[in-house]
Write a protein that holds these residues in place. Structure first.
Motif, short mmCIF file in Angstrom:
data_model
loop_
_atom_site.label_atom_id
_atom_site.label_comp_id
_atom_site.label_asym_id
_atom_site.label_seq_id
_atom_site.Cartn_x
_atom_site.Cartn_y
_atom_site.Cartn_z
N LEU A 355 1.26 -1.71 -0.43
CA LEU A 355 0.10 -0.15 -0.25
C LEU A 355 1.11 1.21 -0.12
CD1 LEU A 355 -2.97 1.53 0.01
CD2 LEU A 355 -2.68 0.62 2.51
N MET A 356 2.00 1.25 1.21
CA MET A 356 3.70 2.25 1.20
C MET A 356 3.25 2.55 -1.07
SD MET A 356 3.79 4.47 3.71
CE MET A 356 3.84 6.01 1.99
N VAL A 357 4.12 1.91 -1.41
CA VAL A 357 3.77 1.68 -2.72
C VAL A 357 3.56 2.61 -3.66
CG1 VAL A 357 4.64 0.96 -5.02
CG2 VAL A 357 5.90 -0.04 -3.08
N PHE A 358 2.21 2.11 -3.24
CA PHE A 358 1.23 3.07 -3.89
C PHE A 358 0.51 4.45 -3.89
CE2 PHE A 358 0.25 -1.75 -6.11
CZ PHE A 358 0.22 -1.39 -7.40
N ASN A 399 11.20 -4.41 -1.17
CA ASN A 399 11.09 -5.80 -2.02
C ASN A 399 9.62 -5.76 -3.29
OD1 ASN A 399 13.04 -7.14 -1.21
ND2 ASN A 399 11.88 -7.81 0.49
N ALA A 400 8.57 -4.82 -1.95
CA ALA A 400 6.94 -4.45 -2.81
C ALA A 400 7.77 -3.40 -3.97
CB ALA A 400 6.61 -3.98 -1.69
N PHE A 401 8.73 -2.68 -3.70
CA PHE A 401 8.88 -1.79 -5.25
C PHE A 401 9.78 -2.54 -6.24
CE2 PHE A 401 9.10 2.40 -2.36
CZ PHE A 401 8.69 2.89 -4.06
N ALA A 402 10.82 -3.29 -6.12
CA ALA A 402 11.01 -4.30 -6.84
C ALA A 402 9.84 -5.20 -7.39
CB ALA A 402 12.35 -5.00 -6.16
N HIS A 403 9.35 -5.79 -6.66
CA HIS A 403 8.30 -6.62 -7.47
C HIS A 403 7.45 -6.09 -8.32
CE1 HIS A 403 9.27 -9.73 -4.28
NE2 HIS A 403 9.47 -9.57 -4.77
N LEU A 404 6.80 -4.96 -7.59
CA LEU A 404 6.18 -4.27 -8.65
C LEU A 404 7.01 -3.51 -10.26
CD1 LEU A 404 2.90 -3.31 -8.99
CD2 LEU A 404 3.60 -1.38 -8.08
N MET A 406 9.14 -5.27 -11.99
CA MET A 406 9.45 -6.48 -12.35
C MET A 406 8.23 -6.56 -12.70
SD MET A 406 12.82 -6.69 -12.37
CE MET A 406 12.20 -8.74 -13.22
N ASP A 407 7.11 -6.70 -12.40
CA ASP A 407 5.41 -6.73 -13.16
C ASP A 407 5.06 -6.08 -13.95
OD1 ASP A 407 5.30 -8.65 -11.09
OD2 ASP A 407 4.11 -7.81 -9.42
N MET A 408 5.72 -5.02 -13.66
CA MET A 408 5.08 -4.28 -14.91
C MET A 408 6.13 -3.95 -16.02
SD MET A 408 3.29 -0.10 -12.72
CE MET A 408 1.95 -0.75 -12.01
N LEU A 409 7.41 -4.41 -16.09
CA LEU A 409 7.94 -4.24 -17.08
C LEU A 409 7.44 -5.57 -17.40
CD1 LEU A 409 10.92 -3.87 -18.53
CD2 LEU A 409 12.08 -4.81 -16.53
N GLN A 410 7.00 -6.37 -17.14
CA GLN A 410 6.65 -8.04 -18.18
C GLN A 410 5.41 -7.67 -18.55
OE1 GLN A 410 6.02 -11.32 -14.94
NE2 GLN A 410 5.83 -12.72 -17.17
N ALA A 411 4.96 -6.72 -18.12
CA ALA A 411 4.16 -6.52 -18.95
C ALA A 411 4.33 -5.86 -20.22
CB ALA A 411 2.67 -5.32 -18.22
N VAL A 412 4.90 -5.15 -20.32
CA VAL A 412 5.81 -3.77 -21.32
C VAL A 412 6.43 -4.93 -21.93
CG1 VAL A 412 7.39 -2.62 -21.74
CG2 VAL A 412 5.70 -2.21 -19.53
N LEU A 413 6.95 -6.62 -21.82
CA LEU A 413 7.72 -6.30 -22.74
C LEU A 413 7.22 -7.67 -23.58
CD1 LEU A 413 10.60 -7.20 -20.26
CD2 LEU A 413 10.93 -5.81 -22.38
N SER A 414 5.53 -8.39 -22.79
CA SER A 414 4.68 -9.33 -23.39
C SER A 414 4.40 -8.39 -24.86
CB SER A 414 3.64 -9.02 -22.57
OG SER A 414 2.88 -8.22 -22.19
N GLY A 415 4.47 -6.60 -25.06
CA GLY A 415 3.80 -6.50 -26.46
C GLY A 415 2.53 -6.49 -25.95
N ASP A 416 0.78 -6.63 -24.82
CA ASP A 416 -0.09 -6.59 -24.91
C ASP A 416 0.01 -4.79 -24.26
OD1 ASP A 416 -0.36 -8.59 -25.13
OD2 ASP A 416 -0.42 -10.00 -23.32
N ARG A 417 -0.14 -4.27 -25.87
CA ARG A 417 -0.62 -3.24 -25.09
C ARG A 417 -1.63 -2.29 -25.77
NH1 ARG A 417 5.64 0.18 -26.47
NH2 ARG A 417 6.64 -1.13 -25.53
N ASP A 418 -2.15 -1.37 -24.97
CA ASP A 418 -3.51 -0.76 -25.78
C ASP A 418 -3.10 0.43 -26.27
OD1 ASP A 418 -3.14 0.78 -23.57
OD2 ASP A 418 -4.44 0.01 -22.46
N GLU A 419 -4.05 1.14 -26.59
CA GLU A 419 -4.40 2.23 -27.85
C GLU A 419 -3.26 3.64 -26.76
OE1 GLU A 419 -8.17 3.56 -28.90
OE2 GLU A 419 -7.84 1.82 -30.25
N GLU A 420 -3.73 3.32 -25.46
CA GLU A 420 -3.07 4.28 -24.75
C GLU A 420 -1.42 4.01 -24.70
OE1 GLU A 420 -5.60 5.39 -21.27
OE2 GLU A 420 -7.19 6.40 -22.78
N ASP A 421 -1.28 3.04 -24.42
CA ASP A 421 -0.09 2.17 -23.92
C ASP A 421 0.60 2.31 -22.52
OD1 ASP A 421 2.51 0.93 -24.37
OD2 ASP A 421 3.71 2.74 -24.85
N SER A 422 -0.98 2.26 -21.56
CA SER A 422 -0.70 2.35 -19.90
C SER A 422 -0.17 1.58 -19.12
CB SER A 422 -2.62 2.35 -19.92
OG SER A 422 -2.90 0.13 -19.93
#
Length: 446
Positions: A355-358, A399-404, A406-422
């Motif tokens: 929660l602190m990270v967010f 650890n929460a910063f690092a894991h989050l 990595m999760d977002m980086l994985q979403a970017v590398l997967s190539g599943d991007r919408d029109e806004e590139d969110s």
């Protein structure tokens, strides 16, 4: 002779005068028993009732309300007039649909009219017990369909409930809490809201959209929106929520204050679960939570409010953590800290760190000062009783910063991007949030 004649001359008129006085008294005495009360009508006593009512048509509603305080007899005549068809046509304006909603400037005159009508009925019924006042007022207003929960076919484009709300606010201003309880119970029973609320709470979210909308509009426009003092708003919101279990309170709070569609006004149940939302969608909920947390809401403890926020975060399913963080920020420092401290005390350190990270991410996205997030972290650290617990929390935070990331980086590398590139934008904001968060920590430590 002269003196005798003079004596008889003076005595005769005295006797005539006395007899004339007795005659005048005898002429007055046969009047009916209402003579004393009719005398309180003043010059209106000589007018037929029809003429008196015609005169009322030339007076403003405010003037009529002043006239009602002249005497009990005039008050009685006015109450009878209000109940007539002529009085109804004169006083109960029904032009609710040809005007813009409040805030756009065109509906203000009809709102002012119903404020004045509220004052008139407040003064007319002043001497009646609360129960009788409410019965009389209901009898007067019962013919206005737009004042009812299901009465208007087009509630989103109707000023009826707004007018009913300002009328109620003026009518009950200055009443004590017991009387206001009676007013709420009367309205709740009259509108059958308990059964309607029970229906939506026991149904799948969104399956009774029209009823959810009507409950929302009635609660906000009639019971909540028009109070000047926060203590009054807290009182009426408490009356709506308290009869229900906590899980139902959270759902009802979402129905009344949650985000709605701009097209049809229906509650958008998936708004908090499908993606990050904006401040506007959360502002109503945040204001309601602050209202219940304030000292004016005497029937709520801090634990009650925190439990309500916790339940709200899973309506209808678990929210995205970013939306939780944004709601806490909008709810204010005290609520945010109390919520986080509760997690710390209960050993939910991993949730607290995430929660602190967010919180930091929302500060970065919404352009809040990052030093606020750092100061909040410092306050939370003081809740832990030992250095070991505090160090564990700080480790979980990193650890929460690092894991989050990595999760977002994985979403970017997967190539599943919408029109806004969110996905890329989220990663960009999170990296900046982490940098600015640690920069503020360095400023404090150095």
């Amino acid at each position: 002779m002269t003196s005798t004649a003079g004596t008889s001359y003076t005595s005769i008129p005295n006797q005539k005068y006395r007899r004339s006085t007795r005659r005048s008294r005898q002429r007055c005495s046969p009047l009916d028993t209402d003579s004393q009360s009719l005398s309180t009508l003043g010059y209106f006593q000589t007018l037929p009732l029809e003429i008196f009512q015609m005169i009322l048509n030339y007076l403003s509603v405010k003037d009529i309300s002043m006239l009602s305080m002249v005497s009990k007899t005039i008050n009685s005549h006015l109450m009878n007039y209000i109940s007539t068809s002529a009085g109804n046509r004169r006083l109960l304006l029904r032009d609710f649909h040809s005007l813009e909603l409040p805030g756009k400037g065109e509906g203000s005159y009809i709102l002012e009219h119903y404020k004045s009508l509220g004052l008139l009925l407040k003064r007319c019924t002043l001497l009646l017990p609360t129960k009788e006042r409410l019965k009389y007022i209901h009898k007067v207003l019962s013919g206005v369909s737009c004042f009812k929960v299901n009465g208007c076919p087009s509630p989103l484009h109707c000023l009826g409930l707004h007018c009913y709300g300002v009328f109620l606010q003026i009518l009950t201003a200055g009443w004590d809490e017991l009387e206001c309880h009676r007013v709420f119970n009367f309205l709740w029973e009259l509108s059958n809201l308990a059964r309607k609320v029970q229906t939506v709470l026991s149904s799948k979210p969104g399956s009774a959209q029209k009823l959810e909308l009507r409950i929302r509009l009635y609660c906000r426009s009639v019971l909540l929106n028009h109070w000047i003092h926060r203590s009054d708003s807290a009182f009426w919101l408490t009356r709506i929520l308290k009869p229900w279990p906590m899980v139902n309170q959270a759902r009802l709070l979402y129905i009344i204050f949650g985000p709605v569609s701009s097209l049809d006004g229906h509650v958008v149940w998936q708004k908090m679960t499908q993606g990050p939302t904006d401040e506007a969608s959360l502002k109503g909920l945040a204001e309601a939570i602050k209202l219940l947390y304030d000292a004016e809401a005497r029937e709520w403890t801090a634990d009650d409010v925190i439990s309500l926020v916790d339940e709200l975060s899973v309506v209808p399913r678990e929210w995205l953590m970013e939306n939780n963080a944004r709601l806490l920020i909008l709810s204010g420092n005290n609520i945010c800290f109390t919520f986080m401290a509760s997690k710390a005390v209960n050993g939910r350190v991993a949730e607290l760190a995430r929660l602190m990270v967010f919180l930091a991410l929302v500060c970065e996205k919404d352009l809040y000062c990052m030093d606020w997030a750092v100061k909040m972290m410092q306050k939370v650290c003081k809740v832990f009783s030992t250095p070991g617990e505090r160090n564990n929390f700080l480790q979980c935070l990193e650890n929460a910063f690092a894991h989050l990331i990595m999760d977002m980086l994985q979403a970017v590398l997967s190539g599943d991007r919408d029109e806004e590139d969110s996905s890329f934008l989220n990663l960009f904001h999170l990296v900046n949030a982490q940098a600015n968060f640690h920069k503020e920590i360095l400023y404090l430590s150095m």
